[in-house]
Design a protein around this motif. Structure first.
Motif, PDB file in Angstrom:
ATOM      1  N   ARG A 109     -18.540 -26.466 -32.013  1.00 41.88           N
ATOM      2  CA  ARG A 109     -19.615 -27.447 -32.165  1.00 41.88           C
ATOM      3  C   ARG A 109     -19.762 -28.301 -30.906  1.00 41.88           C
ATOM      4  O   ARG A 109     -20.640 -29.123 -30.817  1.00 41.88           O
ATOM      5  N   SER A 110     -18.900 -28.088 -29.913  1.00 39.72           N
ATOM      6  CA  SER A 110     -18.914 -28.944 -28.731  1.00 39.72           C
ATOM      7  C   SER A 110     -19.976 -28.570 -27.712  1.00 39.72           C
ATOM      8  O   SER A 110     -20.258 -29.341 -26.813  1.00 39.72           O
ATOM      9  N   ARG A 111     -20.554 -27.406 -27.824  1.00 33.93           N
ATOM     10  CA  ARG A 111     -21.583 -26.992 -26.870  1.00 33.93           C
ATOM     11  C   ARG A 111     -22.690 -26.242 -27.601  1.00 33.93           C
ATOM     12  O   ARG A 111     -22.451 -25.629 -28.629  1.00 33.93           O
ATOM     13  N   PRO A 112     -23.889 -26.274 -27.067  1.00 32.26           N
ATOM     14  CA  PRO A 112     -24.988 -25.574 -27.741  1.00 32.26           C
ATOM     15  C   PRO A 112     -24.788 -24.064 -27.677  1.00 32.26           C
ATOM     16  O   PRO A 112     -24.183 -23.543 -26.752  1.00 32.26           O
ATOM     17  N   ALA A 113     -25.304 -23.380 -28.675  1.00 30.61           N
ATOM     18  CA  ALA A 113     -25.196 -21.924 -28.711  1.00 30.61           C
ATOM     19  C   ALA A 113     -26.031 -21.319 -27.591  1.00 30.61           C
ATOM     20  O   ALA A 113     -27.164 -21.718 -27.355  1.00 30.61           O
ATOM     21  N   PRO A 114     -25.457 -20.342 -26.863  1.00 25.77           N
ATOM     22  CA  PRO A 114     -26.224 -19.692 -25.785  1.00 25.77           C
ATOM     23  C   PRO A 114     -27.285 -18.768 -26.359  1.00 25.77           C
ATOM     24  O   PRO A 114     -27.246 -18.400 -27.525  1.00 25.77           O
ATOM     25  N   ASP A 115     -28.234 -18.409 -25.530  1.00 18.81           N
ATOM     26  CA  ASP A 115     -29.261 -17.454 -25.923  1.00 18.81           C
ATOM     27  C   ASP A 115     -28.741 -16.054 -25.625  1.00 18.81           C
ATOM     28  O   ASP A 115     -28.560 -15.687 -24.476  1.00 18.81           O
ATOM     29  N   TYR A 116     -28.479 -15.300 -26.664  1.00 20.00           N
ATOM     30  CA  TYR A 116     -28.005 -13.935 -26.495  1.00 20.00           C
ATOM     31  C   TYR A 116     -29.159 -12.974 -26.673  1.00 20.00           C
ATOM     32  O   TYR A 116     -30.135 -13.270 -27.349  1.00 20.00           O
ATOM     33  N   ALA A 117     -29.022 -11.807 -26.072  1.00 15.62           N
ATOM     34  CA  ALA A 117     -30.019 -10.749 -26.246  1.00 15.62           C
ATOM     35  C   ALA A 117     -29.597  -9.863 -27.403  1.00 15.62           C
ATOM     36  O   ALA A 117     -28.417  -9.630 -27.621  1.00 15.62           O
ATOM     37  N   GLY A 118     -30.560  -9.375 -28.142  1.00 19.34           N
ATOM     38  CA  GLY A 118     -30.290  -8.422 -29.206  1.00 19.34           C
ATOM     39  C   GLY A 118     -30.406  -7.002 -28.685  1.00 19.34           C
ATOM     40  O   GLY A 118     -30.721  -6.778 -27.512  1.00 19.34           O
ATOM     41  N   LEU A 119     -30.152  -6.044 -29.541  1.00 16.55           N
ATOM     42  CA  LEU A 119     -30.241  -4.636 -29.156  1.00 16.55           C
ATOM     43  C   LEU A 119     -31.527  -4.032 -29.701  1.00 16.55           C
ATOM     44  O   LEU A 119     -31.929  -4.299 -30.825  1.00 16.55           O
ATOM     45  N   ARG A 120     -32.147  -3.218 -28.898  1.00 17.89           N
ATOM     46  CA  ARG A 120     -33.382  -2.535 -29.290  1.00 17.89           C
ATOM     47  C   ARG A 120     -33.018  -1.330 -30.168  1.00 17.89           C
ATOM     48  O   ARG A 120     -32.146  -0.548 -29.822  1.00 17.89           O
ATOM     49  N   ASN A 121     -33.711  -1.187 -31.283  1.00 17.52           N
ATOM     50  CA  ASN A 121     -33.503  -0.027 -32.149  1.00 17.52           C
ATOM     51  C   ASN A 121     -34.289   1.140 -31.562  1.00 17.52           C
ATOM     52  O   ASN A 121     -35.506   1.108 -31.504  1.00 17.52           O
ATOM     53  N   GLU A 122     -33.574   2.151 -31.137  1.00 15.54           N
ATOM     54  CA  GLU A 122     -34.218   3.289 -30.492  1.00 15.54           C
ATOM     55  C   GLU A 122     -34.287   4.493 -31.423  1.00 15.54           C
ATOM     56  O   GLU A 122     -34.198   5.624 -30.980  1.00 15.54           O
ATOM     57  N   GLY A 123     -34.432   4.232 -32.706  1.00 15.92           N
ATOM     58  CA  GLY A 123     -34.560   5.314 -33.672  1.00 15.92           C
ATOM     59  C   GLY A 123     -33.240   5.638 -34.331  1.00 15.92           C
ATOM     60  O   GLY A 123     -32.386   6.270 -33.718  1.00 15.92           O
ATOM     61  N   ALA A 124     -33.041   5.170 -35.543  1.00 17.04           N
ATOM     62  CA  ALA A 124     -31.840   5.430 -36.333  1.00 17.04           C
ATOM     63  C   ALA A 124     -30.573   4.908 -35.653  1.00 17.04           C
ATOM     64  O   ALA A 124     -29.508   5.491 -35.799  1.00 17.04           O
ATOM     65  N   THR A 125     -30.675   3.840 -34.879  1.00 16.68           N
ATOM     66  CA  THR A 125     -29.488   3.247 -34.250  1.00 16.68           C
ATOM     67  C   THR A 125     -29.148   1.891 -34.841  1.00 16.68           C
ATOM     68  O   THR A 125     -28.243   1.222 -34.359  1.00 16.68           O
ATOM     69  N   CYS A 126     -29.858   1.471 -35.884  1.00 21.66           N
ATOM     70  CA  CYS A 126     -29.677   0.114 -36.400  1.00 21.66           C
ATOM     71  C   CYS A 126     -28.260  -0.129 -36.902  1.00 21.66           C
ATOM     72  O   CYS A 126     -27.714  -1.220 -36.713  1.00 21.66           O
ATOM     73  N   TYR A 127     -27.623   0.865 -37.523  1.00 16.77           N
ATOM     74  CA  TYR A 127     -26.266   0.671 -38.030  1.00 16.77           C
ATOM     75  C   TYR A 127     -25.280   0.481 -36.876  1.00 16.77           C
ATOM     76  O   TYR A 127     -24.447  -0.407 -36.898  1.00 16.77           O
ATOM     77  N   LEU A 128     -25.382   1.309 -35.857  1.00 14.87           N
ATOM     78  CA  LEU A 128     -24.506   1.168 -34.702  1.00 14.87           C
ATOM     79  C   LEU A 128     -24.789  -0.143 -33.976  1.00 14.87           C
ATOM     80  O   LEU A 128     -23.868  -0.836 -33.546  1.00 14.87           O
ATOM     81  N   ASN A 129     -26.051  -0.514 -33.853  1.00 17.78           N
ATOM     82  CA  ASN A 129     -26.402  -1.786 -33.210  1.00 17.78           C
ATOM     83  C   ASN A 129     -25.789  -2.960 -33.969  1.00 17.78           C
ATOM     84  O   ASN A 129     -25.308  -3.914 -33.354  1.00 17.78           O
ATOM     85  N   ALA A 130     -25.801  -2.905 -35.300  1.00 22.73           N
ATOM     86  CA  ALA A 130     -25.215  -3.982 -36.095  1.00 22.73           C
ATOM     87  C   ALA A 130     -23.720  -4.087 -35.837  1.00 22.73           C
ATOM     88  O   ALA A 130     -23.175  -5.191 -35.700  1.00 22.73           O
TER      89      ALA A 130
END
Length: 89
Positions: free
Chosen positions: A17-38
């Protein structure tokens, strides 16, 4: 290294709680990769796992070889940490 017995898992998973959360990038779903991305995003957000990945020895691939899994994870985590929009996995 990895947490010792003195460090509890809930303490490692509790955001600071001592610092603001950074802006992270998410992963692009490139077709049936959502489970691995998660899975990759979950591992990325565990500080002990992220530290372990960054501490892996870097081994550049020789000509005609693929990059090591460790180096590929380091590159993926670094791109996610840079917060530059969606990252292709």
């Amino acid at each position: 290294g990895l947490p010792g017995p003195a460090e509890s898992l809930p303490a490692l998973l509790t955001p600071s709680r001592s610092r603001p959360a950074p802006d992270y990038a998410g992963l692009r779903n490139e077709g049936a990769t959502c489970y691995l991305n998660a899975v990759m995003q979950t591992l990325f957000h565990l500080p002990a796992i992220r530290r372990a990945v960054y501490r892996m020895p870097e081994t550049e691939a020789r000509e005609g070889e693929r990059a090591s899994v460790g180096l590929a994870l380091q590159r993926l985590f670094w791109r996610m940490e840079s917060g530059a929009g969606r990252v292709e996995s």
